[in-house]
Enzyme design. Sequence first.
Site, PDB file in Angstrom:
ATOM      1  N   GLN A  11      21.289  28.197   2.024  1.00 44.14           N
ATOM      2  CA  GLN A  11      20.347  28.684   1.028  1.00 44.14           C
ATOM      3  C   GLN A  11      19.109  29.272   1.684  1.00 44.14           C
ATOM      4  OE1 GLN A  11      19.318  25.575  -1.785  1.00 44.14           O
ATOM      5  NE2 GLN A  11      20.935  26.214  -3.181  1.00 44.14           N
ATOM      6  N   THR A  12      18.512  30.235   0.978  1.00 39.40           N
ATOM      7  CA  THR A  12      17.228  30.806   1.381  1.00 39.40           C
ATOM      8  C   THR A  12      16.209  30.470   0.303  1.00 39.40           C
ATOM      9  OG1 THR A  12      18.203  32.625   2.649  1.00 39.40           O
ATOM     10  CG2 THR A  12      15.962  32.940   1.835  1.00 39.40           C
ATOM     11  N   THR A  13      15.072  29.936   0.722  1.00 39.41           N
ATOM     12  CA  THR A  13      14.002  29.578  -0.207  1.00 39.41           C
ATOM     13  C   THR A  13      12.843  30.540  -0.034  1.00 39.41           C
ATOM     14  OG1 THR A  13      14.622  27.245  -0.064  1.00 39.41           O
ATOM     15  CG2 THR A  13      12.458  27.737  -0.960  1.00 39.41           C
ATOM     16  N   ASP A 111      13.127  25.902  11.171  1.00 42.25           N
ATOM     17  CA  ASP A 111      13.053  24.967  10.042  1.00 42.25           C
ATOM     18  C   ASP A 111      12.587  23.593  10.503  1.00 42.25           C
ATOM     19  OD1 ASP A 111      15.426  24.659  11.505  1.00 42.25           O
ATOM     20  OD2 ASP A 111      16.605  24.061   9.759  1.00 42.25           O
TER      21      ASP A 111
END
EC number: 2.7.1.33
Length: 264
Positions: A11-13, A111
């Site tokens: 996922q990309t936030t 991250d």
Amino acid sequence: MLLAIDVGNTQTTLGLFDDGGQVARQWRMATDKTDTADELHERLFGYFMMFGLELSDVTDVAIASVVPILTQEWLYMMRHILNADDVLLVDAGRDCGIRVNMPDPTQVGADRIANAVAARETYGAPVIVVDFGTATNIDVVDANGSFRGGAIMPGLLLSASALFSRASRLASVPLVAPARALGDTTESAVQSGIVIGAAAQAEGLVRRIRDELGEPNCTVVGTGGLSREIAKATDLFDALDPDLTIRGVYLIWKHRAEKRAARA
């Protein structure tokens, strides 16, 4: 406003931060390694349109990415389509506002450094972050406030996918925390092995890390898309913080911006 982007393997936030450092809007989208800069632009434009926002509202951009091919697409889109002059790419090899006490800081994923920065800012030090994503990362900040490393293991969905691909009859089992570790059906046995097993794995590693740090009461924070489900199977976490990584991206940008302002 700052647009912070956390590009993960699954996922990309996207987080839009106002001048006070609060998240004004946040979006999540599936990470697709085939996306081009034009396709990323189309998605971003659509998200902004949903809330009557303009891309011109964005004055600064910070990106933390663990997907190199998409890193380049995001950078190209920001610089050549949106004409953003200054895009910060989070890199543990550069000043992120935290000392990386490891032999080669450049090996640390963006991250993980964002998690460490946000955890120290929010919960103090020492602190341990358990991030349940494509991989399960354990990120450790010691009592001196330095990032010390941690552990990386296959994530819950990755483990489940490996099992289901070899055992077709198990593929329909929902991945939720069962009431007991002792499964009395095939479904509850799989749920115990995968969900409670992931919790037990985190418990064991955190216990050993606490012992090695000499900090038996070190704060433990859970984050990542699966952290809430795992938390149902363990009392390990002192806090659940699903926005930890994107907030860390913001804090790294803020640190760099303040340093630039001080030099001006």
